[in-house]
Motif scaffolding. Structure first.
Motif, PDB file in Angstrom:
ATOM      1  N   GLU A   1       7.464  -4.632   6.238  1.00 11.96           N
ATOM      2  CA  GLU A   1       8.595  -3.890   6.773  1.00 11.96           C
ATOM      3  C   GLU A   1       9.826  -4.130   5.905  1.00 11.96           C
ATOM      4  OE1 GLU A   1       9.255  -1.775   9.259  1.00 11.96           O
ATOM      5  OE2 GLU A   1       7.139  -1.607   9.749  1.00 11.96           O
ATOM      6  N   ARG A   2      10.450  -3.066   5.472  1.00 15.64           N
ATOM      7  CA  ARG A   2      11.618  -3.217   4.612  1.00 15.64           C
ATOM      8  C   ARG A   2      12.817  -3.790   5.356  1.00 15.64           C
ATOM      9  NH1 ARG A   2       8.860   1.205   2.730  1.00 15.64           N
ATOM     10  NH2 ARG A   2       8.559   1.320   0.471  1.00 15.64           N
ATOM     11  N   ALA A   3      12.923  -3.470   6.651  1.00 20.13           N
ATOM     12  CA  ALA A   3      14.107  -3.882   7.407  1.00 20.13           C
ATOM     13  C   ALA A   3      13.968  -5.267   8.039  1.00 20.13           C
ATOM     14  CB  ALA A   3      14.415  -2.851   8.497  1.00 20.13           C
ATOM     15  N   ILE A   4      12.735  -5.808   8.061  1.00 19.24           N
ATOM     16  CA  ILE A   4      12.515  -7.104   8.721  1.00 19.24           C
ATOM     17  C   ILE A   4      11.805  -8.030   7.737  1.00 19.24           C
ATOM     18  CG2 ILE A   4      11.673  -8.242  10.799  1.00 19.24           C
ATOM     19  CD1 ILE A   4      11.352  -5.512  12.071  1.00 19.24           C
ATOM     20  N   PRO A   5      12.478  -9.038   7.223  1.00 16.54           N
ATOM     21  CA  PRO A   5      11.882  -9.929   6.224  1.00 16.54           C
ATOM     22  C   PRO A   5      10.602 -10.605   6.747  1.00 16.54           C
ATOM     23  CG  PRO A   5      14.244 -10.282   6.372  1.00 16.54           C
ATOM     24  CD  PRO A   5      13.874  -9.372   7.503  1.00 16.54           C
ATOM     25  N   ASN A   6       9.582 -10.642   5.897  1.00 18.99           N
ATOM     26  CA  ASN A   6       8.323 -11.358   6.151  1.00 18.99           C
ATOM     27  C   ASN A   6       7.509 -10.817   7.323  1.00 18.99           C
ATOM     28  OD1 ASN A   6       8.885 -13.214   4.039  1.00 18.99           O
ATOM     29  ND2 ASN A   6      10.260 -14.319   5.415  1.00 18.99           N
ATOM     30  N   VAL A   7       7.828  -9.628   7.794  1.00 18.30           N
ATOM     31  CA  VAL A   7       7.028  -8.987   8.849  1.00 18.30           C
ATOM     32  C   VAL A   7       6.274  -7.814   8.237  1.00 18.30           C
ATOM     33  CG1 VAL A   7       7.099  -7.686  11.015  1.00 18.30           C
ATOM     34  CG2 VAL A   7       8.566  -9.682  10.709  1.00 18.30           C
ATOM     35  N   LYS A   8       4.968  -7.780   8.450  1.00 15.68           N
ATOM     36  CA  LYS A   8       4.142  -6.716   7.889  1.00 15.68           C
ATOM     37  C   LYS A   8       4.163  -5.483   8.785  1.00 15.68           C
ATOM     38  CE  LYS A   8       1.152 -10.033   5.548  1.00 15.68           C
ATOM     39  NZ  LYS A   8      -0.206 -10.608   5.431  1.00 15.68           N
ATOM     40  N   ASN A   9       3.861  -4.332   8.198  1.00 17.89           N
ATOM     41  CA  ASN A   9       3.976  -3.077   8.929  1.00 17.89           C
ATOM     42  C   ASN A   9       2.683  -2.694   9.642  1.00 17.89           C
ATOM     43  OD1 ASN A   9       2.299  -2.018   6.929  1.00 17.89           O
ATOM     44  ND2 ASN A   9       4.013  -1.224   5.742  1.00 17.89           N
ATOM     45  N   LYS A  10       2.713  -1.516  10.257  1.00 18.53           N
ATOM     46  CA  LYS A  10       1.568  -1.074  11.056  1.00 18.53           C
ATOM     47  C   LYS A  10       0.350  -0.792  10.185  1.00 18.53           C
ATOM     48  CE  LYS A  10       0.394   1.867  14.969  1.00 18.53           C
ATOM     49  NZ  LYS A  10       0.899   2.863  15.951  1.00 18.53           N
ATOM     50  N   ASP A  11       0.550  -0.335   8.949  1.00 23.00           N
ATOM     51  CA  ASP A  11      -0.589  -0.114   8.060  1.00 23.00           C
ATOM     52  C   ASP A  11      -1.331  -1.422   7.805  1.00 23.00           C
ATOM     53  OD1 ASP A  11      -0.126   2.580   7.852  1.00 23.00           O
ATOM     54  OD2 ASP A  11       1.014   2.434   5.996  1.00 23.00           O
ATOM     55  N   ALA A  12      -0.571  -2.489   7.550  1.00 22.77           N
ATOM     56  CA  ALA A  12      -1.194  -3.797   7.330  1.00 22.77           C
ATOM     57  C   ALA A  12      -1.908  -4.272   8.598  1.00 22.77           C
ATOM     58  CB  ALA A  12      -0.135  -4.816   6.914  1.00 22.77           C
ATOM     59  N   PHE A  13      -1.299  -4.011   9.751  1.00 22.21           N
ATOM     60  CA  PHE A  13      -1.906  -4.408  11.026  1.00 22.21           C
ATOM     61  C   PHE A  13      -3.215  -3.657  11.258  1.00 22.21           C
ATOM     62  CE2 PHE A  13      -1.950  -4.097  15.794  1.00 22.21           C
ATOM     63  CZ  PHE A  13      -2.220  -5.433  16.016  1.00 22.21           C
ATOM     64  N   THR A  14      -3.207  -2.372  10.945  1.00 30.50           N
ATOM     65  CA  THR A  14      -4.427  -1.568  11.091  1.00 30.50           C
ATOM     66  C   THR A  14      -5.538  -2.088  10.189  1.00 30.50           C
ATOM     67  OG1 THR A  14      -3.099   0.384  11.614  1.00 30.50           O
ATOM     68  CG2 THR A  14      -5.376   0.762  10.942  1.00 30.50           C
ATOM     69  N   MET A  15      -5.193  -2.427   8.949  1.00 29.74           N
ATOM     70  CA  MET A  15      -6.180  -2.966   8.016  1.00 29.74           C
ATOM     71  C   MET A  15      -6.770  -4.277   8.542  1.00 29.74           C
ATOM     72  SD  MET A  15      -4.130  -2.163   4.466  1.00 29.74           S
ATOM     73  CE  MET A  15      -5.185  -3.255   3.503  1.00 29.74           C
ATOM     74  N   LEU A  16      -5.923  -5.125   9.115  1.00 30.70           N
ATOM     75  CA  LEU A  16      -6.403  -6.395   9.658  1.00 30.70           C
ATOM     76  C   LEU A  16      -7.351  -6.167  10.838  1.00 30.70           C
ATOM     77  CD1 LEU A  16      -6.360  -9.483   9.753  1.00 30.70           C
ATOM     78  CD2 LEU A  16      -4.325  -9.340  11.189  1.00 30.70           C
ATOM     79  N   LEU A  17      -6.981  -5.230  11.728  1.00 32.23           N
ATOM     80  CA  LEU A  17      -7.844  -4.933  12.872  1.00 32.23           C
ATOM     81  C   LEU A  17      -9.192  -4.383  12.422  1.00 32.23           C
ATOM     82  CD1 LEU A  17      -5.471  -3.364  15.555  1.00 32.23           C
ATOM     83  CD2 LEU A  17      -6.346  -5.688  15.431  1.00 32.23           C
ATOM     84  N   LEU A  18      -9.180  -3.506  11.417  1.00 35.05           N
ATOM     85  CA  LEU A  18     -10.436  -2.965  10.893  1.00 35.05           C
ATOM     86  C   LEU A  18     -11.336  -4.084  10.377  1.00 35.05           C
ATOM     87  CD1 LEU A  18      -9.009   0.143   9.010  1.00 35.05           C
ATOM     88  CD2 LEU A  18     -10.487   0.198  11.012  1.00 35.05           C
ATOM     89  N   GLU A  19     -10.718  -5.046   9.726  1.00 33.36           N
ATOM     90  CA  GLU A  19     -11.487  -6.185   9.211  1.00 33.36           C
ATOM     91  C   GLU A  19     -12.040  -7.027  10.358  1.00 33.36           C
ATOM     92  OE1 GLU A  19     -10.555 -10.344   6.865  1.00 33.36           O
ATOM     93  OE2 GLU A  19      -9.328  -8.594   6.410  1.00 33.36           O
ATOM     94  N   LYS A  20     -11.210  -7.273  11.372  1.00 37.66           N
ATOM     95  CA  LYS A  20     -11.652  -8.105  12.502  1.00 37.66           C
ATOM     96  C   LYS A  20     -12.793  -7.447  13.265  1.00 37.66           C
ATOM     97  CE  LYS A  20      -8.846 -11.609  12.125  1.00 37.66           C
ATOM     98  NZ  LYS A  20      -9.383 -12.968  11.876  1.00 37.66           N
ATOM     99  N   TYR A  21     -12.665  -6.137  13.527  1.00 37.89           N
ATOM    100  CA  TYR A  21     -13.739  -5.442  14.230  1.00 37.89           C
ATOM    101  C   TYR A  21     -14.986  -5.342  13.356  1.00 37.89           C
ATOM    102  CZ  TYR A  21     -11.040  -4.252  18.347  1.00 37.89           C
ATOM    103  OH  TYR A  21     -10.330  -4.336  19.515  1.00 37.89           O
ATOM    104  N   GLY A  22     -14.787  -5.279  12.038  1.00 37.29           N
ATOM    105  CA  GLY A  22     -15.924  -5.260  11.137  1.00 37.29           C
ATOM    106  C   GLY A  22     -16.714  -6.558  11.175  1.00 37.29           C
ATOM    107  N   ASN A  23     -15.990  -7.679  11.295  1.00 33.78           N
ATOM    108  CA  ASN A  23     -16.662  -8.978  11.359  1.00 33.78           C
ATOM    109  C   ASN A  23     -17.372  -9.202  12.684  1.00 33.78           C
ATOM    110  OD1 ASN A  23     -15.798  -9.620   8.788  1.00 33.78           O
ATOM    111  ND2 ASN A  23     -13.921 -10.621   9.490  1.00 33.78           N
TER     112      ASN A  23
END
Length: 600
Positions: free
Chosen positions: A179-201
């Motif tokens: 997220e450009r407006a919030i330091p060190n916080v990842k955006n929804k695209d990154a969150f979606t990628m993480l969820l895809l990985e978790k459900y894949g495992n």
């Protein structure tokens, strides 16, 4: 792998150019190493593309082994066979031999397979990801073919370099995941990628969310900056203390993913103990069992959107566990949305009318037109309290307003309601409708179409959607008033209906919300009657007429009339009824009322 391939190519060139034919064994060694690294690159990128195309977003050992079969064929052919080399007239070395052709065939199998997979399963990719991968792969195919045809031209490394750059810059660029407006916080695209990985495992994990709710749903620039600051602070504390990355899963929700119940407890403690006296936001901690509550990443995101949207504003507890009960509510909500969409398409909404008593002459000279929505599979109706907010969120409320107004105008004209002594029909006008610059044209055209005198329509401004475009609002109201229509404020005493709204517009009538009326008439709270009396006196001194909703008993009607209320509406007189029953009600009331004797 691309780096290894380039390094092997440089080594091969050095050995062939500078060491001469005396080093044939070394030449064959670096030659095989270069070709093998080339095959490994194509294998690696094909696995990467597969991971993007598969629904589970993961690659099992079995799939990796199947994908490796062509690679193994190529490597074995290099080991047991003998690749040779030639030299062009200009002195450039190049690889030749049957083994080289086999390796080229293996490479093309991977590349063509990638192109086919990307085309067939393109719907599983974001548009930009699809175009990035397909263009990169086609470039690679072109360069590989060019190199195969033109001996001595080594351009495959360029293709791999371009592919790597495309993947890094467009798809896997880390900067694009924050997220450009919030330091060190990842955006929804990154969150979606993480969820895809978790459900894949397929392994147990939990989604922790901190939902920030303000005192109002209207976001000013100052509110937004304050929210960003809070989200950044909470994310940093959680990162520092329990080593969990924060993701902005929704504009007002900060999410974390963990498989540790201990970290859930620690995160809940952090959120519950977080204090910021300068903040106007309330923090709610929620937790979802990822595998139990959702089948895949899309369902999980849908649940999180519902929880951080409509659901959270109806909750008061600081900590919530999202279980099947909550999910059932979401499914019910989505079912209603489907019904609303179909009903708008098929114009299936009905209009009911609730008579309004005029205290001055004791007659039901007006009525409120109310929209009703029947379930398609039964005779039951969906409550407006359920479907109206959903219609607003889906952007369908304007179309519903137009459908209702069309039906009202048609009914007034067809049945000649004026002959029954009806002087006014009150029609709800949502905040979304009244701030649309085209609203006046739509409403006036319908009145003209059915020859309805504008004075016959009183518009009730409903504030379920906040009016945030004063210019359009004032212009629509001005033009409708000039035609002869009047306006009333609906649900006074609740929601956004307040004194400021009265000052902003010249209403003729204020409708006191039924909950407000009932609270004021509560026998267990006699002091509340003072609020009713004060409100009535204030509104009348301001020159407004007053209508009380929710009248259910004769006693309530008498108290309200004795205190100066001029119009009464409620179940004591009539429930909202369909057109036919409303006409029967009007016929039955003819001649029964004389000028009122103080509610008797």
């Amino acid at each position: 792998m691309a780096f290894v391939n380039i390094l092997s190519e440089i080594t091969e060139c050095y050995v062939f150019v500078y060491l001469g034919s005396a080093y044939n064994t070394l030449r064959h060694g670096v030659q095989n190493f270069y070709i093998g690294s080339l095959l490994l690159c194509t294998y690696t990128i094909s696995i990467y593309v597969y991971s993007k195309l598969t629904v589970r977003r993961s690659v099992s050992a079995k799939v990796s082994a199947i994908f490796a079969i062509p690679l193994i064929v190529g490597i074995v052919s290099l080991i047991i066979g003998k690749a040779s080399y030639g030299r062009t007239e200009s002195g450039f070395y190049y690889n030749i031999g049957s083994m080289i052709k086999i390796c080229y065939a293996v490479g093309f199998i991977y590349l063509i397979g990638m192109v086919a997979g990307l085309v067939i399963y393109r719907s599983r990719l974001r548009r930009e990801d699809f175009f990035s991968l397909i263009i990169g792969t086609l470039i690679w195919v072109f360069f590989a073919g060019y190199q195969y045809i033109n001996k001595g031209i080594q351009v495959s490394s360029i293709a791999m370099m371009l592919m790597a750059l495309i993947i890094f810059i467009i798809i896997e660029n880390p900067k694009e995941l924050f997220e450009r407006a919030i330091p060190n916080v990842k955006n929804k695209d990154a969150f979606t990628m993480l969820l895809l990985e978790k459900y894949g495992n397929g392994k147990l994990f939990y989604i922790i969310s901190v939902i920030f709710t303000g005192k109002t749903s209207v976001q000013t620039a100052a509110n937004r900056d304050e929210l960003y600051r809070l989200q950044g602070n909470v994310a940093k504390i959680v990162q520092d203390r329990i080593d969990l990355d924060g993701f902005l899963s929704n504009w007002n929700a900060l999410s974390f993913v963990t498989s540790s119940p201990e970290k859930i407890e620690k995160c809940m403690t952090i959120v519950n103990n977080y204090k910021d006296d300068s903040s106007n936001y309330r923090l709610t901690f929620t937790v979802i069992d990822g595998l139990k509550c959702a089948r895949d990443a899309n369902e999980a995101l849908q649940i999180l959107t519902y929880v951080s949207g409509e659901y959270i504003y109806k909750q008061s507890a600081p900590n919530l566990v999202i279980d099947e009960r909550v999910i059932d509510k979401m499914i019910y909500r989505n079912t209603i949305e489907d019904v609303v969409r179909d009903s708008v398409k098929n114009k299936a909404f009905e209009v009911y009318y609730q008579p309004i008593l005029s205290v001055a002459d004791g007659k039901f000279s007006s009525a409120e037109a109310l929209v009703r929505l029947k379930r398609p599979d039964s005779e039951n109706y969906i409550s407006p309290e359920d479907f109206i907010p959903i219609a607003e969120k889906c952007g369908l409320i304007q179309q519903i307003d137009d459908l209702v107004f069309e039906k009202v105008c048609s009914f007034i004209a067809k049945e000649n309601l004026e002959s029954f002594g009806v002087k006014t029909i009150e029609v709800n006008l949502s905040g979304n409708e009244v701030v649309d610059f085209q609203a006046f044209d739509r409403l006036s055209r319908k009145m003209e179409k059915y020859h309805i005198p504008p004075k016959f329509i009183n518009f009730e401004i409903t504030e379920t959607s906040y009016i945030n475009n004063d210019d359009a609002f004032k212009e629509n109201v001005r033009r409708l008033k000039e035609m002869g229509s009047t306006f009333s404020m609906d649900d006074f005493g609740s929601g956004y209906s307040n004194l400021l709204e009265i000052l902003k517009m010249d209403y003729i009538l204020v409708k006191m919300d039924k909950e407000f009326v009932w609270q004021c008439l509560d026998k267990d709270k006699p002091d509340n009657m003072k609020m009713l009396q004060y409100t009535i006196n204030f509104l009348k001194e301001y020159g407004l007429h007053i209508l009380a909703e929710g009248v259910e008993t004769m006693e309530q009607a008498k108290i309200l009339i004795d205190n100066g209320v001029e119009y009464l509406q409620g179940f004591y007189y009539s429930r909202p009824v369909p057109e036919k029953e409303y006409l029967e009600f009007l016929n039955a009331q003819k001649g029964l009322f004389e000028p009122n004797m103080k509610g008797e």
